[in-house]
Design an enzyme around this catalytic site. Structure first.
Site, PDB file in Angstrom:
ATOM      1  CG  ASP A 130      -2.007  -0.946   1.267  1.00  0.00           C
ATOM      2  OD1 ASP A 130      -2.328  -1.510   0.211  1.00  0.00           O
ATOM      3  OD2 ASP A 130      -2.592  -1.171   2.349  1.00  0.00           O
ATOM      4  NE  ARG A 183      -4.757  -1.484  -4.133  1.00  0.00           N
ATOM      5  CZ  ARG A 183      -4.318  -1.769  -2.900  1.00  0.00           C
ATOM      6  NH1 ARG A 183      -3.861  -0.804  -2.116  1.00  0.00           N
ATOM      7  NH2 ARG A 183      -4.324  -3.002  -2.458  1.00  0.00           N
TER       8      ARG A 183
HETATM    9  C1  LIG Z   1      -8.866  -1.118  -3.217  1.00  0.00           C
HETATM   10  C2  LIG Z   1      -8.412   0.204  -2.708  1.00  0.00           C
HETATM   11  C3  LIG Z   1      -7.142   0.335  -2.180  1.00  0.00           C
HETATM   12  C4  LIG Z   1      -6.687   1.569  -1.738  1.00  0.00           C
HETATM   13  N1  LIG Z   1      -5.382   1.697  -1.326  1.00  0.00           N
HETATM   14  C5  LIG Z   1      -4.916   2.916  -1.001  1.00  0.00           C
HETATM   15  C6  LIG Z   1      -3.546   3.122  -0.716  1.00  0.00           C
HETATM   16  O1  LIG Z   1      -2.724   2.203  -0.732  1.00  0.00           O
HETATM   17  N2  LIG Z   1      -3.134   4.390  -0.400  1.00  0.00           N
HETATM   18  C7  LIG Z   1      -4.007   5.462  -0.379  1.00  0.00           C
HETATM   19  O2  LIG Z   1      -3.585   6.592  -0.131  1.00  0.00           O
HETATM   20  N3  LIG Z   1      -5.314   5.269  -0.641  1.00  0.00           N
HETATM   21  C8  LIG Z   1      -5.787   4.039  -0.949  1.00  0.00           C
HETATM   22  N4  LIG Z   1      -7.121   3.879  -1.244  1.00  0.00           N
HETATM   23  C9  LIG Z   1      -8.085   4.979  -0.943  1.00  0.00           C
HETATM   24  C10 LIG Z   1      -8.217   5.941  -2.097  1.00  0.00           C
HETATM   25  O3  LIG Z   1      -7.028   6.678  -2.243  1.00  0.00           O
HETATM   26  C11 LIG Z   1      -9.388   6.918  -1.893  1.00  0.00           C
HETATM   27  O4  LIG Z   1      -9.190   7.644  -0.725  1.00  0.00           O
HETATM   28  C12 LIG Z   1     -10.744   6.252  -1.830  1.00  0.00           C
HETATM   29  O5  LIG Z   1     -10.832   5.151  -2.702  1.00  0.00           O
HETATM   30  C13 LIG Z   1     -11.858   7.251  -2.193  1.00  0.00           C
HETATM   31  O6  LIG Z   1     -11.684   7.691  -3.497  1.00  0.00           O
HETATM   32  P1  LIG Z   1     -12.602   7.256  -4.750  1.00  0.00           P
HETATM   33  O7  LIG Z   1     -11.681   6.905  -5.863  1.00  0.00           O
HETATM   34  O8  LIG Z   1     -13.515   6.195  -4.372  1.00  0.00           O
HETATM   35  O9  LIG Z   1     -13.301   8.600  -5.219  1.00  0.00           O
HETATM   36  P2  LIG Z   1     -14.103   9.755  -4.461  1.00  0.00           P
HETATM   37  O10 LIG Z   1     -14.125  10.886  -5.436  1.00  0.00           O
HETATM   38  O11 LIG Z   1     -13.572   9.981  -3.103  1.00  0.00           O
HETATM   39  O12 LIG Z   1     -15.537   9.133  -4.330  1.00  0.00           O
HETATM   40  C14 LIG Z   1     -16.350   8.783  -5.446  1.00  0.00           C
HETATM   41  C15 LIG Z   1     -17.639   8.176  -4.930  1.00  0.00           C
HETATM   42  O13 LIG Z   1     -17.355   6.937  -4.290  1.00  0.00           O
HETATM   43  C16 LIG Z   1     -18.126   6.758  -3.118  1.00  0.00           C
HETATM   44  N5  LIG Z   1     -17.231   6.726  -1.952  1.00  0.00           N
HETATM   45  C17 LIG Z   1     -15.911   7.048  -1.918  1.00  0.00           C
HETATM   46  N6  LIG Z   1     -15.397   6.875  -0.683  1.00  0.00           N
HETATM   47  C18 LIG Z   1     -16.421   6.463   0.081  1.00  0.00           C
HETATM   48  C19 LIG Z   1     -16.534   6.107   1.451  1.00  0.00           C
HETATM   49  N7  LIG Z   1     -15.501   6.155   2.293  1.00  0.00           N
HETATM   50  N8  LIG Z   1     -17.747   5.714   1.903  1.00  0.00           N
HETATM   51  C20 LIG Z   1     -18.812   5.644   1.074  1.00  0.00           C
HETATM   52  N9  LIG Z   1     -18.761   5.979  -0.239  1.00  0.00           N
HETATM   53  C21 LIG Z   1     -17.588   6.369  -0.724  1.00  0.00           C
HETATM   54  C22 LIG Z   1     -19.081   7.919  -3.081  1.00  0.00           C
HETATM   55  O14 LIG Z   1     -20.244   7.548  -3.770  1.00  0.00           O
HETATM   56  C23 LIG Z   1     -18.340   8.996  -3.844  1.00  0.00           C
HETATM   57  O15 LIG Z   1     -19.192   9.951  -4.403  1.00  0.00           O
HETATM   58  C24 LIG Z   1      -7.574   2.675  -1.753  1.00  0.00           C
HETATM   59  C25 LIG Z   1      -8.849   2.548  -2.280  1.00  0.00           C
HETATM   60  C26 LIG Z   1      -9.273   1.348  -2.762  1.00  0.00           C
HETATM   61  C27 LIG Z   1     -10.626   1.246  -3.379  1.00  0.00           C
END
Ligand SMILES: Cc1cc2nc3c(=O)[nH]c(=O)nc-3n(C[C@H](O)[C@H](O)[C@H](O)COP(=O)(O)OP(=O)(O)OC[C@H]3O[C@@H](n4cnc5c(N)ncnc54)[C@H](O)[C@@H]3O)c2cc1C
Length: 306
Positions: A130, A183
């Site tokens: 990560d 990722r």
């Molecule tokens: C499999 C996976 C691994 C990850 N690994 C890392 C990592 O190693 N390092 C790191 O910094 N980040 C990591 N993340 C977190 C990532 O960086 C984001 O903070 C997170 O995924 C929210 O961004 P989004 O792309 O979903 O878009 P956003 O623009 O934040 O959200 C888009 C839509 O998704 C939904 N959504 C998003 N977050 C949430 C929530 N918490 N609860 C409910 N609905 C939500 C909502 O409908 C929102 O409108 C990971 C995420 C995923 C999915």
């Protein structure tokens, strides 16, 4: 503002100690965390596999402060890899370098993560490292590149790129040059404007640009997002550019947009669910609230309904 508040709360050691010990805290955390024990996460993995998605298991924890804790975390991941293989689950593991002792002794972290990658390679599995906050970006990339170069490790260890970081396009090129699986996510930490995009529109545009580079690279990558607009753009790009569905996967977090996760599987797209478990759930949980402060209301409603 709320995002910044929740991120700073996620770093509070005092609140963390109280929350992680309380029964109410553990109950609330189940919104995003599959229990505290290995058996809990293996059961959750089985259920997700049954409806057609693969899994990456994360043993929650970060910033350990001594070698013993780091060794014990690595030991737990060894157990997970064994259980995944013996139960024939479709799953790999995700870990954080600060959980493997990076800040305690970098050589120890290399020994521990190297041992896990060797084991994953022998079981035909995979270790995802990560990405943490910006003090760790360069160290994580160097660490993974070095590990990936070792005999037998090619394709068995990968890392994460955050589209909010201004440096990410260069990092993507460097990792792709080594054939490393990435990722792609938007990024979950609070970073200053000189190194990270602040506006959602800029973070999204960066994501889409990097996503297209990854999809055309010929290497298997994970597109980690719940953003439906971006997911639709990825699907359209794959169809337009004749990029086979088997050459990449979507990834989402346990407990978030399960409807969309299942819809993608039903329509033949690769989907991996990231399932965290463990007693040290507080920082992870607070970062999920930071992403969508409306979750607080949702959780409160369900808490009082039970
Ligand atoms: C499999 C996976 C691994 C990850 N690994 C890392 C990592 O190693 N390092 C790191 O910094 N980040 C990591 N993340 C977190 C990532 O960086 C984001 O903070 C997170 O995924 C929210 O961004 P989004 O792309 O979903 O878009 P956003 O623009 O934040 O959200 C888009 C839509 O998704 C939904 N959504 C998003 N977050 C949430 C929530 N918490 N609860 C409910 N609905 C939500 C909502 O409908 C929102 O409108 C990971 C995420 C995923 C999915």
């Amino acid at each position: 503002m709320l995002r910044a508040l929740f991120i700073s709360l996620s770093e509070s050691r005092g609140l963390r100690a109280i929350a992680e010990k309380s029964a109410a805290g553990r109950r609330i955390s189940t919104r995003f965390v599959a229990g505290t024990q290995v058996d809990d996460v293996l059961q959750a993995t089985k259920v997700v596999n049954q409806w057609g998605a693969t899994v990456s298991i994360d043993n929650l924890g970060e910033n350990v402060t001594n070698a013993e804790e780091a060794r014990s975390s690595a030991g737990l991941y060894h157990r997970l890899l064994d259980e995944i293989a013996s139960r024939r689950l479709q799953a790999n593991i995700s870990l954080k370098l600060t959980h493997m002792g990076l800040d305690v002794d970098e050589n120890l972290a290399h020994e521990l993560v190297g041992g896990l990658v060797a084991k994953a390679a022998s079981l035909n599995s995979f270790v995802r490292v990560d990405m943490e906050g910006s003090p760790y970006t360069q160290r994580t990339i160097d660490f993974v590149r070095q590990l990936h170069r070792q005999p037998g490790n090619r394709g068995k260890v990968g890392t994460v790129i955050q589209s909010y970081m201004r440096r990410s396009e260069q990092d993507v090129q460097d990792l792709l040059a080594d054939g490393i699986r990435i990722r792609l996510c938007k990024g979950a930490y609070k970073e200053p404007a000189d190194i990270a995009f602040q506006k959602k529109s800029e973070v999204d545009a960066s994501y889409i640009k990097l996503m297209k580079i990854l999809m055309k690279s010929g290497i298997y990558h994970g597109l980690a997002t719940h953003d439906e607009r971006i997911i639709n753009e990825a699907k359209a790009f794959a169809l337009r550019e004749k990029i086979a569905r088997e050459t990449f996967e979507f990834q989402m977090l346990y407990g978030i947009r399960r409807d969309l996760q299942q819809h993608l599987v039903q329509n033949g797209w690769g989907m991996r669910v990231y399932i965290p478990f463990g007693t040290e759930w507080y920082p992870y949980f607070m970062r999920r609230l930071a992403e969508r402060p409306a979750n607080v209301l949702f959780i409160a409603k369900n808490f009082f309904r039970r």
